[in-house]
Design an enzyme around this catalytic site. Structure first.
Site, PDB file in Angstrom:
ATOM      1  N   SER A 159     -59.545 -92.940 -53.800  1.00 34.08           N
ATOM      2  CA  SER A 159     -60.646 -93.514 -53.033  1.00 34.08           C
ATOM      3  C   SER A 159     -60.781 -93.150 -51.809  1.00 34.08           C
ATOM      4  O   SER A 159     -60.696 -91.737 -51.330  1.00 34.08           O
ATOM      5  CB  SER A 159     -60.613 -95.003 -53.253  1.00 34.08           C
ATOM      6  OG  SER A 159     -61.990 -95.488 -52.871  1.00 34.08           O
ATOM      7  N   ASP A 301     -66.500 -94.362 -63.300  1.00 34.73           N
ATOM      8  CA  ASP A 301     -66.437 -94.508 -61.990  1.00 34.73           C
ATOM      9  C   ASP A 301     -67.526 -94.414 -61.163  1.00 34.73           C
ATOM     10  O   ASP A 301     -68.597 -94.280 -61.348  1.00 34.73           O
ATOM     11  CB  ASP A 301     -65.562 -93.032 -61.628  1.00 34.73           C
ATOM     12  CG  ASP A 301     -64.563 -93.230 -60.414  1.00 34.73           C
ATOM     13  OD1 ASP A 301     -64.750 -94.265 -59.665  1.00 34.73           O
ATOM     14  OD2 ASP A 301     -63.755 -92.250 -60.274  1.00 34.73           O
ATOM     15  N   HIS A 328     -63.206 -96.582 -61.411  1.00 34.48           N
ATOM     16  CA  HIS A 328     -62.580 -96.202 -60.085  1.00 34.48           C
ATOM     17  C   HIS A 328     -61.053 -96.293 -60.132  1.00 34.48           C
ATOM     18  O   HIS A 328     -60.473 -95.548 -59.394  1.00 34.48           O
ATOM     19  CB  HIS A 328     -63.378 -96.934 -59.060  1.00 34.48           C
ATOM     20  CG  HIS A 328     -62.923 -96.308 -57.618  1.00 34.48           C
ATOM     21  ND1 HIS A 328     -63.505 -95.201 -57.397  1.00 34.48           N
ATOM     22  CD2 HIS A 328     -62.588 -97.069 -56.413  1.00 34.48           C
ATOM     23  CE1 HIS A 328     -63.397 -94.895 -56.097  1.00 34.48           C
ATOM     24  NE2 HIS A 328     -62.835 -95.915 -55.608  1.00 34.48           N
TER      25      HIS A 328
END
Length: 360
Positions: A159, A301, A328
């Site tokens: 991320s 995601d 994610h």
């Protein structure tokens, strides 16, 4: 995930108490099986004096003075050392704890690392310190202190950590053996568009309309905001499990999110991005990356999986890993795919069998 962290902090205690009442020997059994196949050297310490479990507190120098950064080494492999960069921005290393069930039995060393302002590292409480270039120099100082170099240094960023890992590589790729960009697009404007034009439209119209009204009022602390987002966004695109089944390390890490860091870099909205990173775009520069790169995405995601495939194609030596059941946090909701691909990449780079252009 500003509001998510607040939501989780109110539910974490109850969930933890429930978990404590359950008997689960799975981790212990897996660990016992794994250790039998791992060389004894993997568990050999390189420390002298009092043993502290591989913890190393690293002093770093910044424009605002010196601060301490917390790291912890797990295992010992002189050729494969994976430094983990957490997301958020502002979460902690703790949500990576699932790595312990998969990497040790493969003899892969990994290093937990709380970035400045996160977890057990110092928090200067100064928003001017929340800067991507400064964080890049922090990673470089951590690398030097841990004696990581191009013979062993793999950098995995998830991320926001993927942004940081990429930015580090653009400046210091000569120090890397391999780079893993996990669940992060290389363009924040593209990420913002994907959230608004694709993910938002997958919601029920009445749900989206109510969320948009709350955001228009900038009423992000409204409990209704999370009541709408948790079932309609987070459990669909962040971690595809019912919220009461989210792994304890994830809840623990998110509940500790540094809100100042998150809002400064990401912005207050849970949809898209509006902070310092809003205009960050490195897609045109991807061909400059020549080290082996693994670009990981999830079919569900918050990041466009097609973008992740594109990243692998644009770098000089890239592979893509798209987790078909993942979101994610694919290392939780599609673990077998995620770790099989990650381990294959790490071992292939190390033994020289890596071939670019394949989808793992």
């Amino acid at each position: 995930m500003k509001n998510l962290s607040l939501f989780l902090s109110t539910t974490l205690l109850a969930m933890s108490l429930t978990a404590c009442n359950k008997s689960d020997n799975t981790a212990d059994t897996a660990g016992a099986t794994a250790t039998s196949a791992v060389p004894a050297s993997y568990f050999a310490t390189t420390e002298t004096g009092v043993q502290d479990g591989g913890v190393q507190v690293i002093p770093i120098t910044t424009p605002k003075g010196k601060f301490n950064i917390w790291t912890k080494r797990f295992g010992n492999n002189p050729k494969v050392k994976v430094l983990l960069l957490n997301g958020g921005p502002g979460a902690t290393h703790e949500y990576f704890e699932c790595m312990e069930n998969f990497l040790p039995k493969e003899g892969i060393e990994f290093i937990y690392y709380d970035q400045l302002g996160c977890g057990r590292s110092d928090d200067p409480k100064d928003t001017s310190m929340w800067s991507l270039p400064r964080y890049v120099e922090e990673v470089e100082q951590v690398r030097q202190a841990l004696n990581l170099d191009k013979t062993n240094f793999f950098l995995l960023g998830h991320s926001w950590g993927g942004i940081l890992a990429a930015e580090y590589a653009f400046k210091y790729q000569q120090n890397l053996k391999g780079l893993i960009i996990s669940n992060m697009m290389m363009s924040c404007p593209d990420y913002d568009r994907y959230a608004k034009e694709v993910l938002a439209k997958q919601m029920k119209p009445e749900v989206l309309a109510e969320i948009q009204k709350i955001e228009a009022r900038k009423d992000f602390a409204n409990p209704r905001y999370m009541e709408l987002l948790v079932p309609n966004f987070y459990t669909e695109h962040v971690l595809r499990l019912p919220i009461d089944k989210w792994p304890e390390p994830v809840n623990r890490a998110m509940a500790k999110t540094n809100q100042s860091l998150y809002v400064t870099m990401q912005g207050p909205s849970e949809f898209g991005i509006a902070g310092k990173l809003a205009n960050w775009n490195r897609v045109p520069d991807l061909p400059k990356l020549t080290v082996p790169v693994l670009s990981i995405g999830g079919q569900y995601d918050t990041m466009d999986p097609e973008h992740m495939r594109m990243v692998a194609q644009k770098v000089k030596n890239g592979n893509a890993l798209i987790c078909p059941n993942g979101s994610h946090m694919s290392f939780y909701d599609d673990q077998q795919t995620y770790f099989a691909g990650l381990i294959k990449f790490l071992k292939s780079v190390d033994d020289g069998s890596f071939k670019a252009g394949t989808t793992l």
